[in-house]
Design a protein around this motif. Structure first.
Motif, PDB file in Angstrom:
ATOM      1  N   GLY A 173       9.843 -66.741  -0.300  1.00 10.15           N
ATOM      2  CA  GLY A 173       8.401 -66.492  -0.465  1.00 10.15           C
ATOM      3  C   GLY A 173       7.784 -67.411  -1.500  1.00 10.15           C
ATOM      4  N   SER A 174       8.012 -68.735  -1.333  1.00  8.31           N
ATOM      5  CA  SER A 174       7.500 -69.658  -2.361  1.00  8.31           C
ATOM      6  C   SER A 174       6.359 -70.539  -1.856  1.00  8.31           C
ATOM      7  N   SER A 175       5.694 -70.090  -0.791  1.00 15.11           N
ATOM      8  CA  SER A 175       4.524 -70.852  -0.316  1.00 15.11           C
ATOM      9  C   SER A 175       3.327 -70.625  -1.234  1.00 15.11           C
ATOM     10  N   ALA A 199       7.171 -67.240   5.340  1.00 14.02           N
ATOM     11  CA  ALA A 199       7.229 -66.484   6.598  1.00 14.02           C
ATOM     12  C   ALA A 199       6.234 -67.033   7.604  1.00 14.02           C
ATOM     13  N   GLY A 200       5.001 -67.328   7.140  1.00 14.66           N
ATOM     14  CA  GLY A 200       3.978 -67.767   8.084  1.00 14.66           C
ATOM     15  C   GLY A 200       3.161 -68.958   7.612  1.00 14.66           C
ATOM     16  N   SER A 201       3.047 -69.143   6.299  1.00 17.93           N
ATOM     17  CA  SER A 201       2.126 -70.150   5.757  1.00 17.93           C
ATOM     18  C   SER A 201       2.753 -71.542   5.670  1.00 17.93           C
ATOM     19  N   VAL A 228      12.567 -62.888   5.849  1.00 17.79           N
ATOM     20  CA  VAL A 228      13.724 -62.355   5.106  1.00 17.79           C
ATOM     21  C   VAL A 228      14.227 -61.020   5.657  1.00 17.79           C
ATOM     22  N   THR A 229      13.495 -60.409   6.553  1.00 22.31           N
ATOM     23  CA  THR A 229      13.959 -59.140   7.138  1.00 22.31           C
ATOM     24  C   THR A 229      14.885 -59.376   8.327  1.00 22.31           C
ATOM     25  N   ARG A 230      15.044 -60.633   8.740  1.00 19.55           N
ATOM     26  CA  ARG A 230      15.856 -60.937   9.924  1.00 19.55           C
ATOM     27  C   ARG A 230      17.134 -61.675   9.536  1.00 19.55           C
ATOM     28  N   ALA A 235      10.316 -62.987  -2.179  1.00 18.57           N
ATOM     29  CA  ALA A 235       9.405 -62.609  -1.083  1.00 18.57           C
ATOM     30  C   ALA A 235       9.097 -61.113  -1.147  1.00 18.57           C
ATOM     31  N   GLY A 236       7.826 -60.796  -1.036  1.00 21.58           N
ATOM     32  CA  GLY A 236       7.458 -59.384  -1.102  1.00 21.58           C
ATOM     33  C   GLY A 236       6.042 -59.177  -0.597  1.00 21.58           C
ATOM     34  N   ILE A 237       5.762 -57.946  -0.210  1.00 17.26           N
ATOM     35  CA  ILE A 237       4.411 -57.607   0.265  1.00 17.26           C
ATOM     36  C   ILE A 237       3.969 -56.299  -0.373  1.00 17.26           C
ATOM     37  N   ALA A 274      11.450 -52.929   4.300  1.00 20.49           N
ATOM     38  CA  ALA A 274      12.192 -54.015   4.969  1.00 20.49           C
ATOM     39  C   ALA A 274      12.008 -55.338   4.239  1.00 20.49           C
ATOM     40  N   VAL A 275      10.771 -55.690   3.918  1.00 20.44           N
ATOM     41  CA  VAL A 275      10.551 -56.996   3.261  1.00 20.44           C
ATOM     42  C   VAL A 275      11.040 -56.950   1.820  1.00 20.44           C
ATOM     43  N   ASN A 276      10.629 -55.924   1.091  1.00 22.29           N
ATOM     44  CA  ASN A 276      10.870 -55.916  -0.363  1.00 22.29           C
ATOM     45  C   ASN A 276      12.306 -55.572  -0.744  1.00 22.29           C
ATOM     46  N   ASN A 320      16.380 -61.238  -8.888  1.00 19.96           N
ATOM     47  CA  ASN A 320      15.591 -60.444  -7.955  1.00 19.96           C
ATOM     48  C   ASN A 320      14.249 -60.093  -8.597  1.00 19.96           C
ATOM     49  N   ILE A 321      13.174 -60.277  -7.850  1.00 21.80           N
ATOM     50  CA  ILE A 321      11.873 -59.910  -8.398  1.00 21.80           C
ATOM     51  C   ILE A 321      11.588 -58.457  -8.035  1.00 21.80           C
ATOM     52  N   ALA A 322      11.584 -57.620  -9.063  1.00 17.69           N
ATOM     53  CA  ALA A 322      11.273 -56.191  -8.894  1.00 17.69           C
ATOM     54  C   ALA A 322       9.807 -56.007  -9.270  1.00 17.69           C
ATOM     55  N   SER A 323       9.503 -54.976 -10.034  1.00 18.62           N
ATOM     56  CA  SER A 323       8.125 -54.739 -10.482  1.00 18.62           C
ATOM     57  C   SER A 323       8.137 -53.576 -11.468  1.00 18.62           C
ATOM     58  N   VAL A 324       7.137 -53.556 -12.345  1.00 22.60           N
ATOM     59  CA  VAL A 324       7.005 -52.377 -13.213  1.00 22.60           C
ATOM     60  C   VAL A 324       6.762 -51.128 -12.372  1.00 22.60           C
ATOM     61  N   HIS A 362       5.692 -46.125  -1.419  1.00 22.72           N
ATOM     62  CA  HIS A 362       6.583 -47.017  -0.665  1.00 22.72           C
ATOM     63  C   HIS A 362       6.881 -48.292  -1.462  1.00 22.72           C
ATOM     64  N   TYR A 363       5.832 -48.854  -2.081  1.00 30.16           N
ATOM     65  CA  TYR A 363       6.016 -50.061  -2.893  1.00 30.16           C
ATOM     66  C   TYR A 363       6.907 -49.731  -4.099  1.00 30.16           C
ATOM     67  N   ALA A 364       6.586 -48.624  -4.786  1.00 29.40           N
ATOM     68  CA  ALA A 364       7.372 -48.242  -5.970  1.00 29.40           C
ATOM     69  C   ALA A 364       8.832 -47.994  -5.595  1.00 29.40           C
ATOM     70  N   SER A 398      10.479 -49.264  -3.060  1.00 35.28           N
ATOM     71  CA  SER A 398      11.149 -50.536  -2.721  1.00 35.28           C
ATOM     72  C   SER A 398      11.579 -51.257  -3.997  1.00 35.28           C
ATOM     73  N   LYS A 399      10.747 -51.203  -5.029  1.00 34.98           N
ATOM     74  CA  LYS A 399      11.047 -51.947  -6.256  1.00 34.98           C
ATOM     75  C   LYS A 399      12.086 -51.224  -7.120  1.00 34.98           C
ATOM     76  N   ALA A 400      12.067 -49.893  -7.092  1.00 34.67           N
ATOM     77  CA  ALA A 400      13.145 -49.145  -7.758  1.00 34.67           C
ATOM     78  C   ALA A 400      14.463 -49.468  -7.060  1.00 34.67           C
ATOM     79  N   LEU A 406      -1.223 -61.067  -3.562  1.00 31.87           N
ATOM     80  CA  LEU A 406      -0.665 -59.727  -3.364  1.00 31.87           C
ATOM     81  C   LEU A 406      -1.529 -58.660  -4.046  1.00 31.87           C
ATOM     82  N   MET A 407      -2.232 -59.075  -5.093  1.00 27.11           N
ATOM     83  CA  MET A 407      -3.044 -58.117  -5.851  1.00 27.11           C
ATOM     84  C   MET A 407      -4.528 -58.235  -5.505  1.00 27.11           C
ATOM     85  N   LYS A 408      -4.808 -58.841  -4.352  1.00 28.12           N
ATOM     86  CA  LYS A 408      -6.220 -59.105  -4.030  1.00 28.12           C
ATOM     87  C   LYS A 408      -7.028 -57.812  -3.819  1.00 28.12           C
TER      88      LYS A 408
HETATM   89  P1  NAP Z   1       2.011 -63.374  -2.767  1.00 30.89           P
HETATM   90  O1  NAP Z   1       1.144 -64.314  -3.520  1.00 30.89           O
HETATM   91  O2  NAP Z   1       1.402 -62.483  -1.757  1.00 30.89           O
HETATM   92  O3  NAP Z   1       3.187 -64.237  -2.095  1.00 30.89           O
HETATM   93  C1  NAP Z   1       4.145 -63.600  -1.304  1.00 30.89           C
HETATM   94  C2  NAP Z   1       5.121 -64.618  -0.756  1.00 30.89           C
HETATM   95  O4  NAP Z   1       6.110 -63.903   0.007  1.00 30.89           O
HETATM   96  C3  NAP Z   1       4.469 -65.619   0.188  1.00 30.89           C
HETATM   97  O5  NAP Z   1       5.066 -66.881  -0.014  1.00 30.89           O
HETATM   98  C4  NAP Z   1       4.834 -65.088   1.571  1.00 30.89           C
HETATM   99  O6  NAP Z   1       4.975 -66.109   2.554  1.00 30.89           O
HETATM  100  C5  NAP Z   1       6.206 -64.497   1.295  1.00 30.89           C
HETATM  101  N1  NAP Z   1       6.618 -63.503   2.288  1.00 30.89           N
HETATM  102  C6  NAP Z   1       5.991 -62.364   2.645  1.00 30.89           C
HETATM  103  N2  NAP Z   1       6.693 -61.726   3.594  1.00 30.89           N
HETATM  104  C7  NAP Z   1       7.783 -62.493   3.841  1.00 30.89           C
HETATM  105  C8  NAP Z   1       8.884 -62.382   4.730  1.00 30.89           C
HETATM  106  N3  NAP Z   1       9.039 -61.344   5.560  1.00 30.89           N
HETATM  107  N4  NAP Z   1       9.826 -63.370   4.721  1.00 30.89           N
HETATM  108  C9  NAP Z   1       9.699 -64.441   3.905  1.00 30.89           C
HETATM  109  N5  NAP Z   1       8.680 -64.597   3.039  1.00 30.89           N
HETATM  110  C10 NAP Z   1       7.733 -63.633   3.022  1.00 30.89           C
HETATM  111  O7  NAP Z   1       2.806 -62.396  -3.739  1.00 30.89           O
HETATM  112  P2  NAP Z   1       3.227 -62.498  -5.288  1.00 30.89           P
HETATM  113  O8  NAP Z   1       2.297 -61.682  -6.073  1.00 30.89           O
HETATM  114  O9  NAP Z   1       3.492 -63.900  -5.675  1.00 30.89           O
HETATM  115  O10 NAP Z   1       4.588 -61.663  -5.222  1.00 30.89           O
HETATM  116  C11 NAP Z   1       5.874 -62.240  -5.343  1.00 30.89           C
HETATM  117  C12 NAP Z   1       6.853 -61.136  -5.714  1.00 30.89           C
HETATM  118  O11 NAP Z   1       6.466 -60.574  -6.972  1.00 30.89           O
HETATM  119  C13 NAP Z   1       6.865 -59.958  -4.743  1.00 30.89           C
HETATM  120  O12 NAP Z   1       8.192 -59.495  -4.586  1.00 30.89           O
HETATM  121  C14 NAP Z   1       6.026 -58.911  -5.425  1.00 30.89           C
HETATM  122  O13 NAP Z   1       6.338 -57.602  -5.024  1.00 30.89           O
HETATM  123  C15 NAP Z   1       6.399 -59.168  -6.872  1.00 30.89           C
HETATM  124  N6  NAP Z   1       5.430 -58.648  -7.854  1.00 30.89           N
HETATM  125  C16 NAP Z   1       4.138 -59.095  -7.864  1.00 30.89           C
HETATM  126  C17 NAP Z   1       3.252 -58.588  -8.804  1.00 30.89           C
HETATM  127  C18 NAP Z   1       1.806 -59.013  -8.855  1.00 30.89           C
HETATM  128  O14 NAP Z   1       1.035 -58.381  -9.599  1.00 30.89           O
HETATM  129  N7  NAP Z   1       1.391 -60.061  -8.136  1.00 30.89           N
HETATM  130  C19 NAP Z   1       3.703 -57.648  -9.750  1.00 30.89           C
HETATM  131  C20 NAP Z   1       5.025 -57.228  -9.720  1.00 30.89           C
HETATM  132  C21 NAP Z   1       5.890 -57.746  -8.758  1.00 30.89           C
HETATM  133  P3  NAP Z   1       3.795 -66.410   3.631  1.00 30.89           P
HETATM  134  O15 NAP Z   1       2.693 -67.000   2.812  1.00 30.89           O
HETATM  135  O16 NAP Z   1       4.381 -67.378   4.572  1.00 30.89           O
HETATM  136  O17 NAP Z   1       3.456 -65.086   4.228  1.00 30.89           O
END
Ligand code: NAP
Length: 262
Positions: free
Chosen positions: A25-27, A50-52, A77-79, A104-106, A125-127, A152-156, A167-169, A171-173, A204-206
């Motif tokens: 998930g580094s796009s 995954a898509g971008s 990452v779910t496959r 990667a996370g949603i 599945a994703v997280n 591994n990227i978890a979350s508070v 569900h999000y909490a 997955s991260k626990a 993700l936080m939009k």
């Molecule tokens: P983000 O900007 O939405 O980026 C998510 C990335 O994950 C994108 O590159 C996306 O790729 C990829 N992804 C999503 N579903 C995927 C899949 N099934 N397989 C492969 N790649 C997938 O999110 P972010 O905020 O940077 O989050 C990164 C991580 O930090 C996540 O695990 C999130 O839970 C965690 N986190 C974030 C926050 C926060 O406040 N932002 C706080 C705590 C933890 P595509 O662009 O191709 O979809």
């Protein structure tokens, strides 16, 4: 593992040149910042998405601008099959796999009573499953090399719950538990830790309104919310500068969990 001496620490241990880092998930967001920061430290990087495709291509160009080699690999990452191919491509290109950042996370925010079973399944599945599949695949290479690091990227939210839903909490626990079990099982060759970011400005936080951000900001002793670079810095530091931290969850939230104060 080699003996840890200060001289070695200073000169060699933390040199990432020639190392191969896979960041899922580094796009964009935290993953993108992490990929580029690794590149700035000399590592070769596999940008997964995954898509971008376009954004992944941009991330690859940024890595190359930093002077490192990079490839973009599309894999959900779910496959399991796609994950296997992700690591096969990484190995084919760079000949080793030193670091996995399971990022990667949603988030699909829902209140409990509106939480559909499919949304629960998708987020878990994703997280969570995604991190298991990637760790399993990375471990095949790392155990063979007798060396590797997984972050591994978890979350508070995994520690304290939070506004994105049960569900999000959950997955991260789960990620925090996964990390500890992996750390035991893959020792002594692979160190496994998790980073738990606080709220970070990414897509993700939009769903957070400006008012939500102001409220969050008011709770953070450091006086600002996290940018993706803040989390990337912690990930790269953990990989570059530590060899004896294992199975830990490190909170990177500007001290927000210290609140409330009197
Ligand atoms: P983000 O900007 O939405 O980026 C998510 C990335 O994950 C994108 O590159 C996306 O790729 C990829 N992804 C999503 N579903 C995927 C899949 N099934 N397989 C492969 N790649 C997938 O999110 P972010 O905020 O940077 O989050 C990164 C991580 O930090 C996540 O695990 C999130 O839970 C965690 N986190 C974030 C926050 C926060 O406040 N932002 C706080 C705590 C933890 P595509 O662009 O191709 O979809």
């Amino acid at each position: 593992m080699e003996e840890c001496t200060l001289e070695r620490v200073k000169e060699k241990v933390y040199d990432l040149r020639g190392r191969c880092v896979v960041v899922t998930g580094s796009s964009r967001g935290i993953g993108r910042a992490t990929a580029i920061l690794f590149a700035l430290h000399g590592a070769d990087v596999v940008v997964n998405y995954a898509g971008s495709a376009e954004k992944a291509g941009e991330a690859v160009r940024e890595v190359e601008k930093a002077g490192s080699r990079a490839i973009a690999v599309k894999a959900d990452v779910t496959r399991a099959e796609e994950v296997r191919e992700l690591f096969r491509r990484a190995y084919e290109e760079f000949g080793r796999i030193d670091v996995l950042v399971n990022n990667a996370g949603i988030s699909v925010p829902r209140k409990l009573l509106e939480l559909e079973e499919e949304v629960w399944d998708k987020v878990i599945a994703v997280n969570l499953k995604g991190q298991f599949l990637c760790a399993r695949e990375a471990a095949r290479y790392m155990l063979e090399q007798k060396q590797g690091k997984i972050v591994n990227i978890a979350s508070v939210a995994g520690l304290y719950g939070g506004g994105l839903g049960v569900h999000y909490a959950a997955s991260k626990a789960g990620v925090i538990g996964l990390t500890k079990a992996l750390a035991r099982e893959l020792a002594p060759y692979v160190q496994v830790n998790s980073i738990s970011p606080g709220p970070t400005r990414t897509e993700l936080m939009k769903t957070l309104s400006e008012e939500d951000w102001r409220r969050v900001l008011s709770q953070i002793p450091l006086g600002r919310v996290a940018e993706p670079e803040d989390i990337a810095t912690a990930v790269v530091h953990l990989v570059r500068c530590t060899e004896y931290i294992n199975g830990q969850n490190i909170v990177v939230d500007g001290g927000r969990i210290l609140a409330p104060t009197t």
